[in-house]
Design a protein around this motif. Structure first.
Motif, mmCIF file in Angstrom:
data_model
loop_
_atom_site.group_PDB
_atom_site.id
_atom_site.type_symbol
_atom_site.label_atom_id
_atom_site.label_comp_id
_atom_site.label_asym_id
_atom_site.label_seq_id
_atom_site.Cartn_x
_atom_site.Cartn_y
_atom_site.Cartn_z
ATOM 1 N N GLU A 38 13.357 0.476 17.499
ATOM 2 C CA GLU A 38 14.578 1.243 17.234
ATOM 3 C C GLU A 38 15.718 0.361 16.730
ATOM 4 O O GLU A 38 16.406 0.710 15.758
ATOM 5 N N LYS A 39 15.905 -0.785 17.356
ATOM 6 C CA LYS A 39 17.008 -1.675 16.979
ATOM 7 C C LYS A 39 16.845 -2.162 15.530
ATOM 8 O O LYS A 39 17.789 -2.127 14.739
ATOM 9 N N ASN A 42 17.217 0.919 12.975
ATOM 10 C CA ASN A 42 18.608 1.351 12.810
ATOM 11 C C ASN A 42 19.450 0.300 12.106
ATOM 12 O O ASN A 42 20.389 0.629 11.376
ATOM 13 N N SER A 43 19.109 -0.961 12.302
ATOM 14 C CA SER A 43 19.806 -2.040 11.597
ATOM 15 C C SER A 43 19.540 -1.955 10.087
ATOM 16 O O SER A 43 20.446 -2.128 9.274
ATOM 17 N N LYS A 47 22.612 2.930 10.465
ATOM 18 C CA LYS A 47 23.080 4.066 11.249
ATOM 19 C C LYS A 47 22.108 4.308 12.402
ATOM 20 O O LYS A 47 20.996 3.788 12.414
ATOM 21 N N ASP A 48 22.556 5.104 13.346
ATOM 22 C CA ASP A 48 21.770 5.385 14.537
ATOM 23 C C ASP A 48 20.890 6.607 14.310
ATOM 24 O O ASP A 48 21.386 7.716 14.182
ATOM 25 N N VAL A 49 19.581 6.392 14.217
ATOM 26 C CA VAL A 49 18.624 7.480 14.022
ATOM 27 C C VAL A 49 17.839 7.653 15.313
ATOM 28 O O VAL A 49 17.331 6.676 15.876
ATOM 29 N N ARG A 50 17.757 8.883 15.783
ATOM 30 C CA ARG A 50 17.007 9.198 17.011
ATOM 31 C C ARG A 50 15.838 10.115 16.658
ATOM 32 O O ARG A 50 16.032 11.164 16.059
ATOM 33 N N TRP A 118 10.020 5.803 5.080
ATOM 34 C CA TRP A 118 11.130 6.521 5.707
ATOM 35 C C TRP A 118 11.572 7.599 4.732
ATOM 36 O O TRP A 118 11.940 7.318 3.580
ATOM 37 N N THR A 141 12.949 13.383 13.285
ATOM 38 C CA THR A 141 14.273 13.390 13.922
ATOM 39 C C THR A 141 14.658 14.764 14.444
ATOM 40 O O THR A 141 15.641 14.882 15.164
#
Length: 194
Positions: A38-39, A42-43, A47-50, A118, A141
């Motif tokens: 995840e880190k 997102n880097s 942005k923060d993708v969940r 992605w 997502t």
């Protein structure tokens, strides 16, 4: 993990989709790699993708699935990889305000190359199985929601996707739902894009 942006057949870069290549550590015993972090992810995106859901699909050679996407409130970004066999994976830009609206990019994903695609929200997704069998894993997502689910015809004449049918040697195997999917123009007219 390395990543590259993708361009279509005319050399136009499509903003959004990324081809991710993990760092693979090999020795005489085999190999190891992180398929998801995840880190790191997102880097790369900034942005923060969940992710809310993991999906697995198994297909025989020639099966074509797509082009699929979901509208709000459960629109989906997808991180796609092929853990067994190989696929020809496609993302179509359906963001009305995008300069590449209606354009597509593709990548071959395989167990051998370990690449991942992605596909952010705002893209329709489909793939063709080009090996005898393929297992496709993808993170999403948004949760699957039948009321949000949409599709576009895989062989739409306006999109002009160059599926590797010649290399396949026969027509793709399509289910009834995908075979009756609307054309891109109809999707636009009904306001079913982003």
């Amino acid at each position: 993990m390395e990543y590259t942006t993708l361009s279509n057949a005319k050399g136009e870069e499509i903003e959004g989709p990324l081809l991710l290549t993990p760092n693979v550590f090999k020795d005489e015993r085999g190999y190891f790699y992180e398929s998801w972090n995840e880190k790191t992810f997102n880097s790369i995106l900034g942005k923060d993708v969940r992710f809310k859901q993991d999906n697995i699909s198994h297909s025989i050679k020639g099966v074509l699935r797509g082009l699929h996407y979901q509208l709000k409130p459960e629109s989906q970004g997808k991180l796609v990889r092929c853990s067994y066999g190989s696929i020809f994976d496609v993302a179509v830009d359906i963001r009305k305000e995008s300069k590449t609206f209606g354009k597509w990019v593709s990548a071959v994903l395989s167990a051998e190359n370990k690449k991942q695609l992605w596909i952010p929200v705002g893209f329709a997704h489909g793939f063709l199985t080009i090996s005898d069998h393929a297992e496709v894993n993808y993170k999403a997502t948004g949760f699957w929601n039948k009321d949000c689910e949409q599709s576009i015809s895989w062989n739409d004449k306006d999109l002009k996707i160059t599926w590797p049918k010649k290399e396949l040697g026969f027509e793709p195997i399509i289910n009834e739902k995908d075979a009756s999917a609307p054309f891109f123009k109809d999707t636009i007219m009904k306001g079913k894009t982003f």
